[in-house]
Write an enzyme that holds these catalytic residues in place. Structure first.
Site, PDB file in Angstrom:
ATOM      1  N   VAL B  77       0.855  -1.184   0.000  1.00  0.00           N
ATOM      2  CA  VAL B  77       0.000   0.000   0.000  1.00  0.00           C
ATOM      3  C   VAL B  77       0.897   1.243   0.000  1.00  0.00           C
ATOM      4  O   VAL B  77       1.822   1.345   0.810  1.00  0.00           O
ATOM      5  CB  VAL B  77      -0.904  -0.006   1.257  1.00  0.00           C
ATOM      6  CG1 VAL B  77      -1.746   1.251   1.319  1.00  0.00           C
ATOM      7  CG2 VAL B  77      -1.779  -1.243   1.274  1.00  0.00           C
ATOM      8  N   CYS B  78       0.615   2.177  -0.870  1.00  0.00           N
ATOM      9  CA  CYS B  78       1.410   3.413  -0.945  1.00  0.00           C
ATOM     10  C   CYS B  78       1.250   4.217   0.354  1.00  0.00           C
ATOM     11  O   CYS B  78       0.131   4.551   0.751  1.00  0.00           O
ATOM     12  CB  CYS B  78       0.956   4.259  -2.130  1.00  0.00           C
ATOM     13  SG  CYS B  78       1.698   5.902  -2.127  1.00  0.00           S
ATOM     14  N   VAL B  79       2.371   4.533   0.986  1.00  0.00           N
ATOM     15  CA  VAL B  79       2.336   5.190   2.291  1.00  0.00           C
ATOM     16  C   VAL B  79       1.710   6.587   2.209  1.00  0.00           C
ATOM     17  O   VAL B  79       0.907   6.965   3.071  1.00  0.00           O
ATOM     18  CB  VAL B  79       3.754   5.241   2.934  1.00  0.00           C
ATOM     19  CG1 VAL B  79       4.739   6.021   2.069  1.00  0.00           C
ATOM     20  CG2 VAL B  79       3.695   5.829   4.327  1.00  0.00           C
TER      21      VAL B  79
END
Lengths: 99, 130
Positions: B77-79
């Site tokens: 998941v993109c931070v």
């Protein structure tokens, strides 16, 4: 190149742009609401303008989900299931999703 | 063949998560390796731990967690996308205080470096979006 389109062409220009850009040997795969493009009616004139050397595929589960029978499809359109989708991805490079 | 995927759209609102999941099932059945699934933009809502759809509906978040448990598919998941939308992993939630960890089992948080790595390492990269 494999183009993947997921938008209804009556609401979005992604398919038209791909049709304009596609060259011999390219493949266009219609998924999700882009499958409305295959109905043998006004919208399929977009597909009729394609070079004969550009193949068009539509995803069967998405046709079925939208109540589009195979005999309603424009005659130049091929149909694939998800295994066929995977096959198209492995056979073509690059793959470009157009939104 | 190594295939990586990117999902840019929220589950239940768009079909992207369903299309990607069915594609992955077919890819695994055909003997391909799914190298990574990168959740970007509103796609981060696929990792929302507390999602509770009605019992007679598909549970998209659990379906991803199960995919990781069964096939070891790397779910990233993109931070930045996640923090903008309030989806925090445990360390950040604790550090900020007063927040709950929201990341579902089987997902991990990372930056765009892992998206780039997936594009470089995989033979094909497919984007599913809104």
């Amino acid at each position: 190149m494999l183009y993947i389109i997921n938008k209804n062409p009556s609401q979005n220009l992604a398919l038209k742009n791909c049709v304009d850009q596609a060259i011999a040997g390219d493949v266009i795969l219609l998924i999700e609401s882009a499958v409305y493009a295959v109905i043998n009616a006004a919208q399929s004139t977009l597909l009729q303008s394609l070079d004969d050397q550009v193949s068009v595929y539509a995803l069967i589960p998405d046709l079925q989900a939208r109540g589009i029978a195979l005999d309603q499809c424009y005659r130049g359109v091929n149909v694939v299931d998800y295994a066929g989708f995977v096959g198209l991805v492995t056979e073509h490079q690059p793959v470009r999703s157009c939104f | 063949m190594k295939i990586s995927l990117q999902i840019n759209a929220s589950p239940y609102q768009h079909q992207a998560a369903d299309s990607a999941w069915h594609f992955i099932q077919a890819a695994i059945l055909s003997g391909h390796e799914v190298y990574r699934v990168f959740f970007y933009h509103d796609g981060i809502f696929n990792a929302l731990r507390d999602a509770r759809p009605p019992g007679d509906e598909r549970d998209i978040v659990k379906r991803w967690s199960d995919l990781n448990a069964k096939h070891g598919v790397d779910l990233v998941v993109c931070v930045s996308s996640a923090q903008r939308r309030g989806l925090l992993e445990q360390t950040v939630a604790k550090k900020l205080g007063g927040y709950q960890a929201a990341l579902a089992d089987g997902f991990r948080i990372a930056g765009l470096g892992l998206l780039m790595e997936a594009i470089i390492e995989a033979d094909r990269h497919i984007t599913f979006g809104a």
